[in-house]
Scaffold this active site. Structure first.
Site, PDB file in Angstrom:
ATOM      1  N   GLU A  47      12.752  25.262 -51.833  1.00 51.77           N
ATOM      2  CA  GLU A  47      13.541  24.778 -50.871  1.00 51.77           C
ATOM      3  C   GLU A  47      14.330  23.550 -51.248  1.00 51.77           C
ATOM      4  O   GLU A  47      13.293  22.754 -51.971  1.00 51.77           O
ATOM      5  CB  GLU A  47      13.089  24.644 -49.565  1.00 51.77           C
ATOM      6  CG  GLU A  47      13.797  24.107 -48.554  1.00 51.77           C
ATOM      7  CD  GLU A  47      13.045  23.641 -47.063  1.00 51.77           C
ATOM      8  OE1 GLU A  47      11.719  23.186 -47.185  1.00 51.77           O
ATOM      9  OE2 GLU A  47      13.361  23.967 -45.923  1.00 51.77           O
ATOM     10  N   ASN A 110      20.822  24.623 -44.460  1.00 47.60           N
ATOM     11  CA  ASN A 110      19.585  24.766 -45.434  1.00 47.60           C
ATOM     12  C   ASN A 110      19.527  26.048 -46.117  1.00 47.60           C
ATOM     13  O   ASN A 110      19.382  27.088 -45.389  1.00 47.60           O
ATOM     14  CB  ASN A 110      18.326  24.351 -44.668  1.00 47.60           C
ATOM     15  CG  ASN A 110      17.070  24.213 -45.797  1.00 47.60           C
ATOM     16  OD1 ASN A 110      17.315  24.568 -46.904  1.00 47.60           O
ATOM     17  ND2 ASN A 110      16.257  23.485 -45.425  1.00 47.60           N
ATOM     18  N   LYS A 127      18.985  29.171 -43.699  1.00 48.54           N
ATOM     19  CA  LYS A 127      17.639  29.022 -42.967  1.00 48.54           C
ATOM     20  C   LYS A 127      17.578  29.342 -41.681  1.00 48.54           C
ATOM     21  O   LYS A 127      18.582  28.605 -40.933  1.00 48.54           O
ATOM     22  CB  LYS A 127      16.851  27.863 -43.347  1.00 48.54           C
ATOM     23  CG  LYS A 127      15.600  27.462 -42.856  1.00 48.54           C
ATOM     24  CD  LYS A 127      15.079  26.123 -43.111  1.00 48.54           C
ATOM     25  CE  LYS A 127      13.660  25.879 -42.839  1.00 48.54           C
ATOM     26  NZ  LYS A 127      13.182  24.590 -43.330  1.00 48.54           N
ATOM     27  N   GLU A 145      14.955  17.963 -39.510  1.00 48.33           N
ATOM     28  CA  GLU A 145      16.112  18.956 -40.143  1.00 48.33           C
ATOM     29  C   GLU A 145      16.865  19.249 -39.157  1.00 48.33           C
ATOM     30  O   GLU A 145      17.981  19.540 -39.455  1.00 48.33           O
ATOM     31  CB  GLU A 145      15.217  20.176 -40.519  1.00 48.33           C
ATOM     32  CG  GLU A 145      14.445  20.241 -41.902  1.00 48.33           C
ATOM     33  CD  GLU A 145      14.234  21.528 -42.352  1.00 48.33           C
ATOM     34  OE1 GLU A 145      14.868  22.396 -42.423  1.00 48.33           O
ATOM     35  OE2 GLU A 145      12.773  21.541 -42.386  1.00 48.33           O
ATOM     36  N   CYS A 171      11.030  28.164 -46.144  1.00 47.76           N
ATOM     37  CA  CYS A 171      10.204  27.313 -45.595  1.00 47.76           C
ATOM     38  C   CYS A 171       9.532  27.629 -44.343  1.00 47.76           C
ATOM     39  O   CYS A 171       8.771  28.683 -44.290  1.00 47.76           O
ATOM     40  CB  CYS A 171      10.649  25.784 -45.639  1.00 47.76           C
ATOM     41  SG  CYS A 171       8.903  24.703 -45.519  1.00 47.76           S
ATOM     42  N   ASN A 196       9.120  23.087 -48.632  1.00 46.11           N
ATOM     43  CA  ASN A 196       8.646  21.588 -48.688  1.00 46.11           C
ATOM     44  C   ASN A 196       7.972  21.474 -47.513  1.00 46.11           C
ATOM     45  O   ASN A 196       8.315  21.203 -46.174  1.00 46.11           O
ATOM     46  CB  ASN A 196       9.893  20.604 -48.805  1.00 46.11           C
ATOM     47  CG  ASN A 196      10.953  20.619 -49.810  1.00 46.11           C
ATOM     48  OD1 ASN A 196      10.973  19.573 -50.468  1.00 46.11           O
ATOM     49  ND2 ASN A 196      11.288  21.750 -50.185  1.00 46.11           N
TER      50      ASN A 196
HETATM   51  N1  CDT Z   1      10.793  22.402 -44.753  1.00 45.14           N
HETATM   52  C1  CDT Z   1      10.059  22.768 -43.714  1.00 45.14           C
HETATM   53  O1  CDT Z   1      10.628  23.865 -43.096  1.00 45.14           O
HETATM   54  N2  CDT Z   1       8.860  22.568 -43.412  1.00 45.14           N
HETATM   55  C2  CDT Z   1       7.934  23.028 -42.244  1.00 45.14           C
HETATM   56  C3  CDT Z   1       7.262  21.926 -41.775  1.00 45.14           C
HETATM   57  C4  CDT Z   1       7.628  21.428 -40.334  1.00 45.14           C
HETATM   58  S1  CDT Z   1       6.690  19.996 -39.987  1.00 45.14           S
HETATM   59  C5  CDT Z   1       7.568  19.889 -38.461  1.00 45.14           C
HETATM   60  C6  CDT Z   1       6.973  23.964 -42.689  1.00 45.14           C
HETATM   61  O2  CDT Z   1       6.832  24.998 -41.913  1.00 45.14           O
HETATM   62  O3  CDT Z   1       6.331  23.972 -43.775  1.00 45.14           O
END
Ligand code: CDT
Length: 304
Positions: A47, A110, A127, A145, A171, A196
């Site tokens: 991502e 995204n 996303k 985000e 993600c 990420n």
């Molecule tokens: N990038 C991403 O979606 N990261 C999320 C972390 C969210 S923490 C508020 C994940 O689920 O890994």
């Protein structure tokens, strides 16, 4: 002869804010070259593979925010990666921030694009599950985000990649059963995703030791329950002061992890995915046509 697809997961180490697009795309090309040398037929990048994970900051200036977005794909700086795909005959899935002009307005998604082994665009995913908040919240890790991205509006499409049905996810999507179920119901054999994921969350220090478990658990369950191969690529390591987990992996429809990265840096893992294993797993437990009862699933019981 078995139907197979050799999948490469191209994990990246951190991509610092100071890195130029040219520098970052150069790293991705190098990873794709490694994947090709290992015999890969398709590769997946993380991502937001072209930039730092900027939602860790509150930024107000829209012009500054838009520097993290791609107005066209490929663009002048990313064309090199598409040319590499055509030269190496290895397609890829690439996560990035998409600036779109739709319905008479500018929109931010995204996004992950699927590109063929000829370097041509195949399809797009935006996303669906956008986590975090739009303003920093007391006591939680800043993850904005929802300030910068709209939720996706393309559903869970599945594309034909050299005769293999490939779906995409990004993600936080990997934590939701709907993602795998919809991809499966839409006919996917392979799901490619990038992530990420912060190592530590201020709001849940008691769960810190479970970060990697909760990375793999839903993907292994999703692969098993939906008879999918999954290729999942992390952006890992210490990025602009924030630690991101690694644990990129290739998961079989049995739920087993077939390959996993061992670093928090740029690293390629490859596995020759036997697509016939999907049918074997369906025969054992998941003959959907025979056993699923979608007509009954929405029945509401009488209140007790
Ligand atoms: N990038 C991403 O979606 N990261 C999320 C972390 C969210 S923490 C508020 C994940 O689920 O890994």
């Amino acid at each position: 002869m078995a139907r197979c697809l050799t999948i490469a997961v191209c994990q990246t180490g951190p991509i610092q804010r100071s890195a130029s697009r040219a520098e970052t795309v150069g790293r991705l090309v190098h990873l794709l070259e490694k994947a090709a040398a290992f015999g890969a037929e398709i590769a997946v990048f993380p991502e937001m593979a072209l930039t730092t994970f900027f939602p860790r900051w509150r930024i107000d200036d829209q012009a500054e925010i838009d520097t993290f977005f791609e107005a066209s794909m490929p663009g002048p700086e990313t064309q090199r990666l598409y040319d590499a795909a055509a030269r190496l005959k290895v397609g890829f899935a690439l996560g990035y921030c998409e600036l779109a002009h739709e319905d008479g307005r500018t929109r931010h998604f995204n996004t992950m694009d699927l590109v063929g082994p000829d370097g041509a665009f195949i399809g797009r995913y935006r996303k669906m599950h956008v986590p975090g908040s739009s303003e920093p919240e007391e006591g939680t890790t800043t993850h904005l985000e929802r300030r910068y991205f709209e939720p996706g509006n393309l559903g869970f499409p599945v594309y034909n990649y050299r005769g293999v049905r490939v779906g995409l996810a990004i993600c936080n999507d990997r934590r939701w059963p709907e993602t795998y179920r919809m991809l499966c119901l839409n006919g996917a054999e392979v799901a490619l995703l990038g992530y990420n994921t912060p190592l530590l969350l201020d709001e849940a220090p008691a769960l810190a030791h479970l970060r990697m478990f909760h990375n793999h658990l839903p993907m292994q369950a999703g692969a098993y329950q939906n008879t999918l191969w999954i290729g999942a690529a992390a952006k890992a390591g210490l990025e602009d002061g924030q630690a991101l987990i690694g644990g990129s992996c290739i998961i079989a429809p049995t739920g087993e992890i077939a390959a996993q990265t061992m670093s928090l840096d740029d690293e390629v893992i490859v596995h020759r995915a036997d697509l016939d294993l999907i049918e074997t797993c369906r025969k054992v437990n998941f003959n959907f046509a025979l056993y699923r009862r979608p007509d009954q699933y929405k029945r509401i019981s009488d209140p007790v």
